[in-house]
Design a protein around this motif. Structure first.
Motif, short mmCIF file in Angstrom:
data_model
loop_
_atom_site.label_atom_id
_atom_site.label_comp_id
_atom_site.label_asym_id
_atom_site.label_seq_id
_atom_site.Cartn_x
_atom_site.Cartn_y
_atom_site.Cartn_z
N GLY A 88 0.83 -1.20 0.00
CA GLY A 88 0.00 0.00 0.00
C GLY A 88 0.86 1.25 0.00
N ASN A 89 0.36 2.32 -0.57
CA ASN A 89 1.17 3.52 -0.73
C ASN A 89 1.22 4.41 0.51
N HIS A 90 0.57 3.99 1.59
CA HIS A 90 0.63 4.76 2.84
C HIS A 90 0.44 3.80 4.02
N MET A 91 0.83 4.27 5.20
CA MET A 91 0.63 3.45 6.39
C MET A 91 -0.87 3.30 6.62
N ASN A 92 -1.32 2.09 6.62
CA ASN A 92 -2.73 1.79 6.75
C ASN A 92 -2.90 0.86 7.94
N HIS A 93 -3.62 1.30 8.95
CA HIS A 93 -3.83 0.48 10.13
C HIS A 93 -5.05 -0.42 10.02
N ALA A 94 -5.64 -0.50 8.83
CA ALA A 94 -6.81 -1.36 8.64
C ALA A 94 -6.43 -2.82 8.80
N LYS A 95 -7.34 -3.58 9.36
CA LYS A 95 -7.19 -5.03 9.47
C LYS A 95 -8.46 -5.65 8.91
N ILE A 96 -8.33 -6.28 7.75
CA ILE A 96 -9.50 -6.77 7.03
C ILE A 96 -9.22 -8.17 6.50
N MET A 97 -10.26 -9.00 6.53
CA MET A 97 -10.23 -10.26 5.80
C MET A 97 -11.55 -10.33 5.03
N LEU A 98 -11.45 -10.56 3.73
CA LEU A 98 -12.63 -10.73 2.88
C LEU A 98 -12.47 -12.06 2.16
N VAL A 99 -13.45 -12.94 2.36
CA VAL A 99 -13.38 -14.29 1.79
C VAL A 99 -14.51 -14.46 0.79
N ASP A 100 -14.15 -14.75 -0.46
CA ASP A 100 -15.11 -15.01 -1.54
C ASP A 100 -16.14 -13.90 -1.71
N GLU A 101 -15.81 -12.70 -1.28
CA GLU A 101 -16.74 -11.57 -1.31
C GLU A 101 -18.10 -11.95 -0.73
N ARG A 102 -18.05 -12.78 0.34
CA ARG A 102 -19.28 -13.17 1.04
C ARG A 102 -19.15 -13.09 2.55
N VAL A 103 -17.92 -13.16 3.08
CA VAL A 103 -17.68 -13.07 4.52
C VAL A 103 -16.60 -12.03 4.76
N GLY A 104 -16.88 -11.11 5.66
CA GLY A 104 -15.90 -10.07 5.98
C GLY A 104 -15.55 -10.04 7.45
N THR A 105 -14.35 -9.58 7.73
CA THR A 105 -13.87 -9.38 9.09
C THR A 105 -13.14 -8.06 9.13
N MET A 106 -13.48 -7.24 10.10
CA MET A 106 -12.75 -5.98 10.34
C MET A 106 -12.57 -5.86 11.84
N GLY A 107 -11.39 -5.45 12.24
CA GLY A 107 -11.18 -5.30 13.67
C GLY A 107 -9.79 -4.80 13.99
N SER A 108 -9.40 -5.07 15.21
CA SER A 108 -8.11 -4.58 15.69
C SER A 108 -6.99 -5.61 15.53
N GLN A 109 -7.30 -6.79 15.04
CA GLN A 109 -6.34 -7.88 14.98
C GLN A 109 -5.40 -7.78 13.78
N ASN A 110 -4.12 -7.71 14.06
CA ASN A 110 -3.09 -7.80 13.02
C ASN A 110 -2.84 -9.27 12.73
N LEU A 111 -2.14 -9.54 11.66
CA LEU A 111 -1.73 -10.92 11.38
C LEU A 111 -0.35 -11.12 11.99
N ASP A 112 -0.31 -11.06 13.32
CA ASP A 112 0.96 -11.18 14.02
C ASP A 112 0.79 -11.93 15.33
N ILE A 113 1.91 -12.22 15.96
CA ILE A 113 1.90 -13.02 17.18
C ILE A 113 1.23 -12.31 18.34
N LEU A 114 1.33 -11.00 18.40
CA LEU A 114 0.70 -10.27 19.51
C LEU A 114 -0.81 -10.37 19.45
N SER A 115 -1.38 -10.19 18.26
CA SER A 115 -2.84 -10.21 18.14
C SER A 115 -3.43 -11.59 18.42
N PHE A 116 -2.75 -12.63 18.01
CA PHE A 116 -3.31 -13.97 18.20
C PHE A 116 -2.94 -14.60 19.54
#
Length: 173
Positions: A88-116
């Motif tokens: 991405g062209n800028h720092m983006n703190h968004a955390k999103i998962m979109l699966v098959d354009e039918r299920v979405g997830t947005m939240g504070s969870q990063n894909l890292d060891i701290l979040s999980f």
């Protein structure tokens, strides 16, 4: 879904596993910090072997140069197994998962060891078609503004590899 440390470890992970495993066409992940658990890499790899297109977007530059190196190291590893990585062209703190354009997830969870493993995170999980459509429009805009991760030209430095292995010590499966 909101959870404390113990429940979050199980609930958040279960949500990601279930939806990644159910993907048939596409998975789009957005995270500012990419330090994935081995279990997450395994689920994404299985999705790719089923023919699912997987895209991960990370910022070209985060708040910390150290994290940039780690993000690039793991993006490079993901590219090796067939994930399409974008910068991405800028720092983006968004955390999103979109699966098959039918299920979405947005939240504070990063894909890292701290979040999980350690942080208390919250997120919304949704299948509402209007919300999915709006997230899809945003992701298409961000994709148009991003650039491909230069995996052919990226060569991890020795210390990137060392740091990545040290971080794995802190990961519980």
């Amino acid at each position: 879904m909101e959870s404390g440390v113990r429940e979050k470890f199980l609930g958040l992970r279960a949500h990601y596993e279930k939806n990644i495993d159910a993907a048939e066409k596409s998975i789009f992940l957005v995270t500012p910090y990419l330090i994935p658990h081995p279990w997450l890499v395994s689920h994404i790899h299985r999705a790719i072997t089923r023919g699912v297109n997987v895209t991960i977007m990370i910022p070209e530059k985060t708040d910390y140069a150290f994290i940039d190196r780690i993000n690039y190291y793991f993006a490079h590893q993901f590219e090796k197994i067939g994930v399409h990585c974008l910068l991405g062209n800028h720092m983006n703190h968004a955390k999103i998962m979109l699966v098959d354009e039918r299920v979405g997830t947005m939240g504070s969870q990063n894909l890292d060891i701290l979040s999980f493993n350690w942080n208390v995170e919250s997120g919304i999980f949704f299948e509402n078609k209007d919300m999915i459509k709006k997230i899809s429009v945003i992701l298409k805009k961000w994709t148009a503004e991003s650039r491909e991760f230069p995996h052919q030209n990226y060569e991890p430095r020795w210390y990137d590899i060392v740091v990545a292995h040290i971080l794995r010590i802190f990961m519980r499966t």
